[in-house]
Design a protein around this motif. Structure first.
Motif, PDB file in Angstrom:
ATOM      1  N   HIS A 114       0.815  -1.400   0.135  1.00 41.80           N
ATOM      2  CA  HIS A 114       0.003  -0.089  -0.124  1.00 41.80           C
ATOM      3  C   HIS A 114       0.767   1.380  -0.023  1.00 41.80           C
ATOM      4  O   HIS A 114       0.640   2.300  -0.681  1.00 41.80           O
ATOM      5  CB  HIS A 114      -1.060   0.056   1.106  1.00 41.80           C
ATOM      6  CG  HIS A 114      -2.216  -0.842   1.129  1.00 41.80           C
ATOM      7  ND1 HIS A 114      -2.033  -2.309   1.118  1.00 41.80           N
ATOM      8  CD2 HIS A 114      -3.234  -0.338   0.560  1.00 41.80           C
ATOM      9  CE1 HIS A 114      -3.400  -2.562   0.972  1.00 41.80           C
ATOM     10  NE2 HIS A 114      -4.363  -1.532   0.677  1.00 41.80           N
TER      11      HIS A 114
ATOM     12  N   ARG B 118       2.397   1.753  -3.242  1.00 40.87           N
ATOM     13  CA  ARG B 118       1.623   2.277  -4.336  1.00 40.87           C
ATOM     14  C   ARG B 118       1.252   3.445  -4.166  1.00 40.87           C
ATOM     15  O   ARG B 118       1.320   4.531  -5.070  1.00 40.87           O
ATOM     16  CB  ARG B 118       0.410   1.311  -4.249  1.00 40.87           C
ATOM     17  CG  ARG B 118      -0.529   1.838  -5.498  1.00 40.87           C
ATOM     18  CD  ARG B 118      -1.422   0.559  -5.738  1.00 40.87           C
ATOM     19  NE  ARG B 118      -2.167   0.279  -4.442  1.00 40.87           N
ATOM     20  CZ  ARG B 118      -3.017   0.607  -3.710  1.00 40.87           C
ATOM     21  NH1 ARG B 118      -3.665   1.905  -4.055  1.00 40.87           N
ATOM     22  NH2 ARG B 118      -3.543   0.153  -2.658  1.00 40.87           N
ATOM     23  N   LEU B 119       1.156   4.153  -2.547  1.00 40.44           N
ATOM     24  CA  LEU B 119       0.859   5.381  -2.539  1.00 40.44           C
ATOM     25  C   LEU B 119       2.058   6.374  -3.109  1.00 40.44           C
ATOM     26  O   LEU B 119       1.963   7.534  -3.576  1.00 40.44           O
ATOM     27  CB  LEU B 119       0.882   5.572  -0.929  1.00 40.44           C
ATOM     28  CG  LEU B 119       0.606   6.994  -0.323  1.00 40.44           C
ATOM     29  CD1 LEU B 119      -0.604   7.786  -0.905  1.00 40.44           C
ATOM     30  CD2 LEU B 119       0.561   7.152   0.948  1.00 40.44           C
TER      31      LEU B 119
ATOM     32  N   LYS C 209       4.040   5.750  -5.591  1.00 40.52           N
ATOM     33  CA  LYS C 209       4.186   5.788  -6.965  1.00 40.52           C
ATOM     34  C   LYS C 209       3.003   6.880  -7.383  1.00 40.52           C
ATOM     35  O   LYS C 209       3.126   7.642  -8.238  1.00 40.52           O
ATOM     36  CB  LYS C 209       3.681   4.529  -7.775  1.00 40.52           C
ATOM     37  CG  LYS C 209       4.852   3.620  -7.533  1.00 40.52           C
ATOM     38  CD  LYS C 209       4.653   2.071  -8.015  1.00 40.52           C
ATOM     39  CE  LYS C 209       5.950   1.183  -7.928  1.00 40.52           C
ATOM     40  NZ  LYS C 209       5.497  -0.302  -8.408  1.00 40.52           N
ATOM     41  N   ASP C 210       1.658   6.868  -6.851  1.00 41.17           N
ATOM     42  CA  ASP C 210       0.737   7.796  -7.200  1.00 41.17           C
ATOM     43  C   ASP C 210       1.035   9.031  -6.907  1.00 41.17           C
ATOM     44  O   ASP C 210       0.695   9.871  -7.796  1.00 41.17           O
ATOM     45  CB  ASP C 210      -0.516   7.330  -6.470  1.00 41.17           C
ATOM     46  CG  ASP C 210      -1.170   6.084  -6.800  1.00 41.17           C
ATOM     47  OD1 ASP C 210      -0.668   5.367  -7.759  1.00 41.17           O
ATOM     48  OD2 ASP C 210      -1.970   5.257  -6.091  1.00 41.17           O
ATOM     49  N   MET C 211       1.875   9.488  -5.704  1.00 40.55           N
ATOM     50  CA  MET C 211       2.121  11.028  -5.598  1.00 40.55           C
ATOM     51  C   MET C 211       3.165  11.517  -6.636  1.00 40.55           C
ATOM     52  O   MET C 211       3.491  12.369  -6.787  1.00 40.55           O
ATOM     53  CB  MET C 211       2.404  10.740  -4.039  1.00 40.55           C
ATOM     54  CG  MET C 211       1.253  10.777  -3.199  1.00 40.55           C
ATOM     55  SD  MET C 211       1.795  11.025  -1.185  1.00 40.55           S
ATOM     56  CE  MET C 211       1.867  12.958  -1.421  1.00 40.55           C
ATOM     57  N   SER C 212       3.981  10.337  -6.595  1.00 46.31           N
ATOM     58  CA  SER C 212       5.274  10.887  -7.608  1.00 46.31           C
ATOM     59  C   SER C 212       4.640  11.328  -8.799  1.00 46.31           C
ATOM     60  O   SER C 212       5.159  12.211  -9.495  1.00 46.31           O
ATOM     61  CB  SER C 212       6.057   9.694  -7.749  1.00 46.31           C
ATOM     62  OG  SER C 212       6.835   9.447  -6.598  1.00 46.31           O
ATOM     63  N   ALA C 213       3.659  10.448  -9.477  1.00 40.56           N
ATOM     64  CA  ALA C 213       3.183  10.683 -10.610  1.00 40.56           C
ATOM     65  C   ALA C 213       2.200  11.898 -10.778  1.00 40.56           C
ATOM     66  O   ALA C 213       2.091  12.611 -11.702  1.00 40.56           O
ATOM     67  CB  ALA C 213       2.061   9.558 -11.104  1.00 40.56           C
ATOM     68  N   ALA C 214       1.730  12.461  -9.623  1.00 41.26           N
ATOM     69  CA  ALA C 214       0.928  13.545  -9.374  1.00 41.26           C
ATOM     70  C   ALA C 214       2.036  14.690  -9.081  1.00 41.26           C
ATOM     71  O   ALA C 214       1.569  16.020  -9.057  1.00 41.26           O
ATOM     72  CB  ALA C 214      -0.002  13.499  -8.273  1.00 41.26           C
TER      73      ALA C 214
ATOM     74  N   GLN D  91       1.612  11.664   3.616  1.00 42.20           N
ATOM     75  CA  GLN D  91       1.109  12.543   2.562  1.00 42.20           C
ATOM     76  C   GLN D  91       1.387  14.198   3.039  1.00 42.20           C
ATOM     77  O   GLN D  91       1.332  14.804   2.540  1.00 42.20           O
ATOM     78  CB  GLN D  91      -0.198  12.316   2.294  1.00 42.20           C
ATOM     79  CG  GLN D  91      -0.497  10.983   1.517  1.00 42.20           C
ATOM     80  CD  GLN D  91      -1.933  11.153   1.127  1.00 42.20           C
ATOM     81  OE1 GLN D  91      -2.618  11.583   0.445  1.00 42.20           O
ATOM     82  NE2 GLN D  91      -2.612   9.760   1.605  1.00 42.20           N
TER      83      GLN D  91
END
Length: 661
Positions: A407, A410-411, A413-418, A468
């Motif tokens: 988890h 994945r968090l 990766k999602d924040m890096s992408a954003a 976050q």
């Protein structure tokens, strides 16, 4: 009374209770507390007969009736009211006995059966069930909706209502407040205060325990320790006891050291050998006081936000609600719940969001969290706004087949992408260490989330939010699955958080300790609430009373409208039958048919009136406790009258429809 004497209780190889003894007296309201895994649920299993003691003696009166909330999710198309009525096992047994007695010619048995049915509350069962359903937050329009049409949380409320419907001498409640809003919680407290039987409740809501319990039973190191008083008194007495134990332990350690020093110095000297031996025996006889092993504390903190925009966000004329459902006709209007809100959320504010069930608290939070789009008006966000959102359904969003470590990866990766990574450590070892601060250590970081408890899942969600580094926290019922220690850790972390907090919670201790101001969501608007939580509790009780009176008034008005409609329909049919148009000759056959239906309708109405009068007389007769033979005859006649009335009502509707045609 309930007694446990030197009871040992095991689950597999784990010993939960060893040599535990306690007595619970009739009518006591007991709060059962202890750290997670101490054995609270296992003790419940012993009380309800699902688990048996491994050693010792356990006694509960055999005649006691037991009520408890079923933990399975109900799956049935049965209406909500009927589902709750079935919780009254005494009424169910009485109904079955009436059916069995009527199949015989035993008038005495029938008399007893009808008396038992009346004593079981047959005639007010629906009203009792609906009072419970409405008290737990349902709307009047939902009283007969199928159980399966409700979400999981609302179905568990129906299970709670079903347990309260059951007449009981012992009521077992395991976390009854988990799926409740604050208004339903206040109602439940008021109901439980009036409960006359013995009650044992497990809860992590300290104010709820304080309000309804007068005894606290603490599971500690495999023992049951009884304290007179509610949870707050228990905490005070336990703190005092721990201090005394620590002082006694320290004094004993000093004495032991002194004795050992004497023994070491003089045991080799003949002149002192006897005295030294005497001290050895004294040391052996001494009952050792255990050192104080405090329960492991859990604490965490929110990182300092990267920036603090002020205002965080601004709302101008905003309406909150839900868009039309998928597949709805093209011009279907959205469902608006809260209208025309103009407010700003400032840096550092701590806002508690209050409001009765269904008024729009969660809808407001979801819109601020961007889960819902506003239906009107404008929401302006401050530059750099970073929202941390804990939703009521957040635990369902976790992926059951993934581990806490997966988890977190994945968090990242999602924040890096954003493009939202703001200096956080992102190596796997760093993520492991961070999970460790939330008590996910060792093998737990690689344990599938689906196998974890609700409290562990909630801790994982908090862990992900903290990582976050939000500057605005939106928390919608974050404590549902948290134990007392984690709730206190959350309260401390929120008090030290430098950003802004918007909190919806039924945990009044959390609201009191965290929030500086309150917003009230009520009757389609959002306004400041100037009182404190005690004022709000009084408001909720008054509002519940107002809603009940409103429902009664609506029912009365509906009955009047039905009566008026029936009279008007009758009059219309009468006019059609009597009035003769200019071309009367050709219309005569229709007029004759109308007259015939009108005559039949009048006869049916007259018969219904007579049967209603007979029903009232029979019920009055049954309430006066006549001889058995008369009870049997009256009960049998009452059943026949009700069946005939039901048939006549259908006939009346058919005749009315024919007349209107």
């Amino acid at each position: 009374m309930i007694t446990l004497k030197n009871v040992t209780l095991r689950r597999s190889a784990k010993v939960l209770l060893e040599g535990a003894s306690v007595t619970l007296n009739p009518g006591e309201k007991v709060g059962l507390v202890g750290r997670n895994g101490a054995g609270k649920s296992s003790l419940f299993a012993l009380l309800n007969g699902n688990l048996h003691e491994d050693a010792g003696e356990y006694y509960i009166p055999t005649q006691w009736r037991m009520g408890q909330v079923a933990q399975d999710m109900p799956e049935t198309e049965q209406g909500a009211t009927d589902f709750v009525i079935e919780g009254d096992t005494q009424l169910g047994d009485a109904r079955a006995e009436v059916t069995a007695a009527e199949a015989t010619d035993d008038y005495e048995r029938m008399a007893h059966a009808y008396t038992a049915l009346q004593d079981a509350g047959e005639y007010d069962a629906a009203a009792r069930a609906q009072a419970l359903i409405l008290g737990l937050g349902f709307k009047t329009t939902e009283l007969d909706k199928p159980v399966n049409s409700f979400s999981g949380g609302w179905r568990m409320r129906l299970q709670l209502a079903r347990a309260l419907m059951c007449p009981s001498d012992l009521l077992l409640l395991d976390e009854p407040t988990n799926h409740l809003d604050l208004d339903a919680l206040v109602w439940l407290e008021a109901w439980l205060k009036k409960y006359e039987g013995t009650m044992v409740v497990i809860s992590h809501d300290r104010e709820f325990l304080d309000a309804i319990t007068d005894v606290t039973l603490h599971i500690d190191m495999g023992k049951l320790v009884r304290y007179g008083g509610n949870y707050s008194k228990f905490e005070d007495m336990r703190a005092e006891q721990m201090e005394l134990q620590q002082n006694a332990f320290s004094k004993q350690q000093d004495k032991i050291a002194h004795l050992q020093k004497f023994i070491a110095r003089f045991k080799a000297k003949a002149s002192k050998a006897k005295q030294a031996q005497s001290r050895v025996k004294a040391l052996d006889r001494m009952e050792k006081i255990a050192p104080l092993l405090s329960e492991a504390d859990f604490s965490f903190e929110f990182k300092e936000p990267a920036n603090l925009p002020n205002p965080m966000l601004s709302m101008q004329g905003v309406s909150f609600g839900y868009p039309p459902p998928e597949g709805a006709p093209e011009h279907t209007a959205p469902t608006t719940i809260v209208h025309n809100v103009s407010k700003s959320v400032l840096a550092g504010q701590r806002i508690g969001i209050l409001g009765a069930n269904g008024q729009g608290k969660s809808t407001l939070v979801k819109t601020v969290a961007r889960d819902l789009a506003p239906l009107g008006g404008e929401v302006t966000e401050g530059k750099g706004l970073n929202i941390g959102y804990f939703a009521q359904q957040e635990l369902d969003v976790l992926r059951p087949d993934e581990t806490p470590l997966e988890h977190m990866i994945r968090l990242v990766k999602d924040m890096s992408a954003a493009g939202k990574i703001a200096g956080q450590q992102t190596r796997e070892q760093d993520l492991r260490s961070f999970l460790g601060t939330f008590n996910f250590s060792g093998d737990m970081v690689k344990q599938a989330v689906g196998s974890m408890s609700g409290g562990e899942k909630a801790r994982l969600v908090l862990c992900m939010i903290v990582w976050q580094r939000p500057n605005l926290l939106l928390l919608d019922e974050p404590t549902n699955h948290l134990d007392l220690a984690t709730r206190e850790a959350l309260a401390m972390a929120l008090n030290e958080f430098e950003g802004t907090v918007m909190l919806v919670s039924h945990d009044r201790a959390l609201l009191r300790s965290v929030c500086d101001e309150f917003w009230m969501v009520s009757r389609g608007g959002v306004e400041p609430f100037d009182g404190d939580l005690d004022d709000y509790q009084r408001y909720l009780l008054d509002e519940a009373k107002r809603q009940r009176e409103l429902a009664k008034e609506e029912a009365r008005e509906e009955a009047k409208l039905h009566a008026k409609a029936a009279t008007a329909q009758s009059a219309k049919a009468s006019t059609a039958a009597v009035a003769t148009p200019p071309a009367a000759v050709k219309s005569a056959p229709v007029s004759d048919a109308a007259k015939k239906r009108k005559k039949e309708l009048t006869q049916v109405e007259s018969r219904m009136e007579a049967l209603n009068a007979e029903t009232a007389a029979l019920e009055e007769k049954l309430s006066s406790n006549p001889p058995p033979a008369e009870i049997a005859e009256a009960g049998k006649r009452l059943k026949a009258v009700n069946a005939e009335l039901e048939s006549l009502e259908e006939q009346w509707l058919e005749l009315s429809a024919e007349l209107e045609a």
